[in-house]
Write an enzyme that holds these catalytic residues in place. Sequence first.
Site, short mmCIF file in Angstrom:
data_model
loop_
_atom_site.label_atom_id
_atom_site.label_comp_id
_atom_site.label_asym_id
_atom_site.label_seq_id
_atom_site.Cartn_x
_atom_site.Cartn_y
_atom_site.Cartn_z
N GLY A 50 0.76 -1.12 0.20
CA GLY A 50 0.10 0.11 -0.37
C GLY A 50 0.51 1.36 -0.71
CD GLN A 55 3.05 5.39 2.76
OE1 GLN A 55 2.36 5.57 2.30
NE2 GLN A 55 3.86 5.29 3.20
CB CYS A 94 5.00 1.85 7.04
SG CYS A 94 4.70 3.95 6.61
CG LEU A 95 6.85 0.86 0.95
CD1 LEU A 95 6.14 1.33 -0.57
CD2 LEU A 95 8.19 0.27 0.72
CG HIS A 136 -0.08 1.13 7.49
ND1 HIS A 136 0.51 0.48 7.88
CD2 HIS A 136 0.15 1.65 6.84
CE1 HIS A 136 1.71 1.38 7.15
NE2 HIS A 136 0.97 2.09 6.89
CD GLU A 137 -1.29 2.09 2.82
OE1 GLU A 137 -0.47 3.94 2.27
OE2 GLU A 137 -0.21 1.57 3.36
CG HIS A 140 0.48 7.08 5.62
ND1 HIS A 140 1.45 6.59 6.64
CD2 HIS A 140 0.65 5.16 5.50
CE1 HIS A 140 2.70 6.67 6.05
NE2 HIS A 140 1.65 5.42 5.61
NI NI Z 1 3.00 3.12 5.92
#
Ligand code: NI
Length: 169
Positions: A50, A55, A94-95, A136-137, A140
């Site tokens: 995701g 991000q 998480c990226l 999770h997304e 963000h």
């Molecule tokens: Ni993330």
Amino acid sequence: MEIIVLENKGDSENDRVLRQKAKPVKDITGEVRKIAQEMIEAMHRGRGVGLAGPQVGFLRRIFVTHAEGDHPRVFIDPSIVWTSQEQVNYEEGCLSLPGIWAHVTRPGKIKIQAWNEKGRAFTLEAQGILARVILHEYDHLEGILFIDRLDEARRSKVLSKLEKQKKAG
Ligand code: NI
């Protein structure tokens, strides 16, 4: 143009962007479709499941997912309209927080309404990994990182690891 995933390694500028609440997209223009496509590519390059607008420095309410066993999906101006009482504990990464993994408790099932990249409204019921990724997304978009959802002891462990990464560059 290749979009870059912002990493929170104690870099104050990236952290500032990741901590902002994203604004609605409203008009799903060709530019938004292009960004959605680039976000899917960046998610795949990073081997993530995701990726959310903030991000990649795009402070709008958009995220993409590609959970295992699913296909890539685009969520624009999403609302989570229902979450189950049942909670599930599962490991997340998480990226934007490379090298950090921790178990987070979240609802096991959800219902979400959003628009896709074609401007079509949809409602989706999700469970398992897809529900997890969506929650999770969605966080963000509110400027929330998964480490914020850890209990104090585990959160301070993670923060000290981030501090070490920052010192190492
Ligand atoms: Ni993330």
